[in-house]
Motif scaffolding. Sequence first.
Motif, PDB file in Angstrom:
ATOM      1  N   ARG A  29       3.319   3.738  -1.895  1.00 55.18           N
ATOM      2  CA  ARG A  29       4.214   3.111  -2.884  1.00 55.18           C
ATOM      3  C   ARG A  29       4.874   1.888  -2.270  1.00 55.18           C
ATOM      4  N   TYR A  30       5.247   0.978  -3.139  1.00 50.34           N
ATOM      5  CA  TYR A  30       5.979  -0.194  -2.660  1.00 50.34           C
ATOM      6  C   TYR A  30       7.364   0.236  -2.181  1.00 50.34           C
ATOM      7  N   PRO A  31       7.904  -0.427  -1.163  1.00 51.03           N
ATOM      8  CA  PRO A  31       9.242  -0.046  -0.689  1.00 51.03           C
ATOM      9  C   PRO A  31      10.317  -0.448  -1.702  1.00 51.03           C
ATOM     10  N   ASP A  53       3.139  -2.941  -9.548  1.00 46.98           N
ATOM     11  CA  ASP A  53       3.173  -1.689 -10.327  1.00 46.98           C
ATOM     12  C   ASP A  53       4.414  -1.603 -11.221  1.00 46.98           C
ATOM     13  N   GLY A  54       5.187  -2.661 -11.274  1.00 49.72           N
ATOM     14  CA  GLY A  54       6.362  -2.699 -12.150  1.00 49.72           C
ATOM     15  C   GLY A  54       7.646  -2.230 -11.490  1.00 49.72           C
ATOM     16  N   ARG A  59      -2.081  -0.398   5.266  1.00 50.40           N
ATOM     17  CA  ARG A  59      -0.887   0.025   4.510  1.00 50.40           C
ATOM     18  C   ARG A  59       0.067  -1.156   4.334  1.00 50.40           C
ATOM     19  N   ALA A  60       0.193  -1.970   5.383  1.00 47.78           N
ATOM     20  CA  ALA A  60       1.057  -3.152   5.280  1.00 47.78           C
ATOM     21  C   ALA A  60       0.530  -4.096   4.200  1.00 47.78           C
ATOM     22  N   TYR A  61      -0.805  -4.235   4.165  1.00 56.48           N
ATOM     23  CA  TYR A  61      -1.439  -5.104   3.171  1.00 56.48           C
ATOM     24  C   TYR A  61      -1.174  -4.577   1.750  1.00 56.48           C
ATOM     25  N   LEU A  62      -1.334  -3.264   1.579  1.00 60.37           N
ATOM     26  CA  LEU A  62      -1.151  -2.681   0.243  1.00 60.37           C
ATOM     27  C   LEU A  62       0.316  -2.699  -0.187  1.00 60.37           C
ATOM     28  N   LYS A  63       1.212  -2.511   0.763  1.00 59.97           N
ATOM     29  CA  LYS A  63       2.647  -2.446   0.435  1.00 59.97           C
ATOM     30  C   LYS A  63       3.318  -3.813   0.431  1.00 59.97           C
ATOM     31  N   GLN A  64       2.637  -4.774   0.986  1.00 63.17           N
ATOM     32  CA  GLN A  64       3.195  -6.122   1.178  1.00 63.17           C
ATOM     33  C   GLN A  64       4.487  -6.054   1.990  1.00 63.17           C
ATOM     34  N   PHE A  65       4.510  -5.131   2.932  1.00 64.72           N
ATOM     35  CA  PHE A  65       5.704  -4.973   3.775  1.00 64.72           C
ATOM     36  C   PHE A  65       5.321  -4.176   5.025  1.00 64.72           C
ATOM     37  N   PHE A  66       6.269  -4.117   5.961  1.00 59.31           N
ATOM     38  CA  PHE A  66       6.033  -3.353   7.190  1.00 59.31           C
ATOM     39  C   PHE A  66       5.791  -1.878   6.842  1.00 59.31           C
TER      40      PHE A  66
END
Lengths: 308, 255
Positions: B113-115, A134-135, B52-59
């Motif tokens: 959201r990504y961390p 997402d940038g 959620r871990a899959y979508l965030k690529q994190f714990f």
Amino acid sequence: MMVIINLAIGSLVMNMHADLYPPFFPFDLNFFFKPVSSVHSWLYALLVTFSLFSINLFFCLLESFIRLVNSRSNRRRQCAALFIHLALFLTMIAHLHDGFKGHTEQLMITSKESQLTDLGSVRAESLKTLSHPDGSLKDTEVMLQFTLNNGQTVEKQIAYNEPAIFDGGKREVIIQGGDNRPAGIVLVRQSNQSEIRLQQHLPYAVKGGHIMLMEVTPSQLGMLMAQIDWQTTSGERSRKMLVLDHQAGIHTKLQLAGETYQYKEIFKMPVVGVQYIYNPSIPLMLNALVISLLGLILLISLPRGNSN
Amino acid sequence: MLSPELIIHYSIVAAIAFLILATVSSMCGKYRLATAGLFSFFLCCTLFFGLRAYLKQFFPFTDKVESFVTLSVLIALCGLCYRKRVSNKEFTALLFLALASAVTIFVFDDSIRYPTAYLRTFWYPLHVPLSFAAYAFWFLAGIHSLFEYREIKNGETAGSTHSLVTDLNRNGFIVFSLAMIFGGIWGYLAWGSYFMWDSKLLWSVILWMFYGNLLHIDSLPRLTKWKTPLYLLGIVIILVTFIGTGFFSRSIHKF
């Protein structure tokens, strides 16, 4: 309990005085004494209560040790208690030492050398920004070249959660943010197609005088513009504007003393915001860490109902 | 076709429904149904966290929705582990706490959201769930202490459960100490300091020292009568540490 009450009061005072206590406020005890202020009374009281607590803890440690030596049973429990109390005691000493003797500097590192107190100099060699789909920022990896005071040159990569560590952890360089920013422009001399790398604020000799890139700024239309100072050999000065966009046609060229210079590209350099931290109490803290882990392992292995 | 976000939403709604079922069954004394409800809750939460871990690529412990669900799962898990050593009322009270934590997520806007770059370290998943596990042990210690006190006051003997509060406190203390150690290492690597003048950190130290002090209470007969009020005060301190500093302070740990 007095220590706990003091800490709670301190937390409330710090929360109420946002102007005095900034966020990410490091563990610098000198802050509270330069100058001494009534707002910091909670901390002075905290230091007094912590000192009394430490004296108390020290005698508890002595007693625990004597009890351990004399005891023939339940030694595991006594060892656990002794280790955890000893770790707490060492941690408090380490905090006090770091709080008064440690220091933090904030600086910007570029491809030019910057000085780090008592360590040497450092410059950024490259910077790579990693983004999420997402940038949003995922990480920033910066390659730094350190020239230590003993003349040794060391290359270290830093990133978020990966600082450059020296002196067994006492000194570290931590990234706070960074980017590749415009550092200059490349012009092509039309007569012989040779390139000129024009760095900001550095004069460059050309036919009939000197040119110097003053700054690169966005125009009202959003295009980047370079302001170039032109000084002839006779001392006449004028300011030239160059559009840094190949779509801008004639505006991407400079005519100086009969020579044409064509804009080619912007070149960038890494600019990294870092914190340089000196914490002399790290070895003591590491000892406290190992001792506390030993204590916790012993505490885990205690049979149920034998923990108080 | 269901999007991952929609599956996450349905999974947590189903998880909470199973937790309600477990709580009500426990209240009615239906032991097996409560157990089945709890295991279904864990299963739905596994799907919730996994996606959620899959979508965030994190714990998946990096936002307030995940934090409250994690706390809920750990409270329920703690209850399950100690189920044979506590009364049904205590177990039900703990399930109510787990439920309260889980339903809190409906107050928040859940956008995945990504961390941030600072959170992307393995010290983070070591630090946060361990802190919540400690809260779970201490919640149960507080509840058990209260019920134990009521039993003594009603003339019933506390019997073999006498040391359970101290055992729970000891486990919470061990886990919280580890959480503080891992958090300190992370702080040193990310911000250059294992301690900062920050509300959350100050209250974490308060919490650690408070429960550390309570470990000594069984050796101090003068303070025994204060045991239950102090364990209940501990729950208040946990709430201040987790919710107070997380929502009502200027802490860098603020949600």
